[in-house]
Design an enzyme around this catalytic site. Sequence first.
Site, PDB file in Angstrom:
ATOM      1  N   ASP A 153       0.910  -1.190   0.282  1.00 23.32           N
ATOM      2  CA  ASP A 153       0.141   0.055  -0.140  1.00 23.32           C
ATOM      3  C   ASP A 153       0.771   1.232  -0.026  1.00 23.32           C
ATOM      4  OD1 ASP A 153      -2.359  -1.420  -0.097  1.00 23.32           O
ATOM      5  OD2 ASP A 153      -2.771  -1.194   2.107  1.00 23.32           O
ATOM      6  N   LYS A 172      -4.564   2.602  -3.048  1.00 20.64           N
ATOM      7  CA  LYS A 172      -5.915   3.452  -3.104  1.00 20.64           C
ATOM      8  C   LYS A 172      -5.734   4.911  -2.715  1.00 20.64           C
ATOM      9  CE  LYS A 172      -8.766  -0.679  -2.310  1.00 20.64           C
ATOM     10  NZ  LYS A 172      -8.077  -1.603  -2.103  1.00 20.64           N
ATOM     11  N   MET A 216     -10.040   9.452   7.706  1.00 16.75           N
ATOM     12  CA  MET A 216     -10.321   9.913   6.277  1.00 16.75           C
ATOM     13  C   MET A 216     -11.634  10.854   6.422  1.00 16.75           C
ATOM     14  SD  MET A 216     -10.682   5.987   4.568  1.00 16.75           S
ATOM     15  CE  MET A 216     -11.085   4.926   6.026  1.00 16.75           C
TER      16      MET A 216
END
Length: 233
Positions: free
Chosen positions: A16, A38, A153
């Site tokens: 990641d 991502k 987030m």
Amino acid sequence: MTGRQLLAEADVVLTDRLAPRSLLDELPADVEVIDVSKIPYGRAMAQEHINSTLISRARAGQFVARLKGGDPFVFGRGAEEALACLRAGIPVTVVPGVSSAVGVPTSAWVPVTHRGVAQDFHVVSVHVPPGDEQSTVDWEVLGTGSGTLVLLMALERIGSVVAELLRYGRSPDTPVSVIADGTLPTQRTINSTLERVESMVRQEGIRPPAIVVVGDVVDVAAEITELIRDVTA
């Protein structure tokens, strides 16, 4: 240690964006590294493709390592990947990590709990805003409570989060800490209040990745950092 040992045996590593780069730098030159990041509002590999890559490479006889930042089972979709592999008959080993939800605040001297201040904390993914039909978060419980909130987030939706918490009773003066690039050399922390944090984030140009901590423990962190300055002066 276990994770490093398994990486040393890997033929291919799926990594990641926020995985520790220093570990990748230790890999032999013949180890294939596949970036499956991502990136918010940017390039992203579909989860189904990640799952299929893990399975196909393992079936080809390769030793496959999946490297994530934080803990793979805390908003890391590690369980999804484990289930996909196991359903395909691929054996899996999981190595726990330190979730950014607690690791990043600690790196900024923010204790998510502190005796006499907060005896509970809540980790919330704000990948969808309050009121969205996909959201399963009970914002009323979080707003009426006094525990520490660790928001992941949340930066792009901080305004709607603040509005929801204020609506359900959190004080506008509640301390807030925003920690960007946590644990990295570029780590940066700003402290504000619930009422002012949205404008401060915009004013300071804070960008993801960042973790938002809401609660009186932020004042504990301020005291710690002040004392550190005094001790090291």
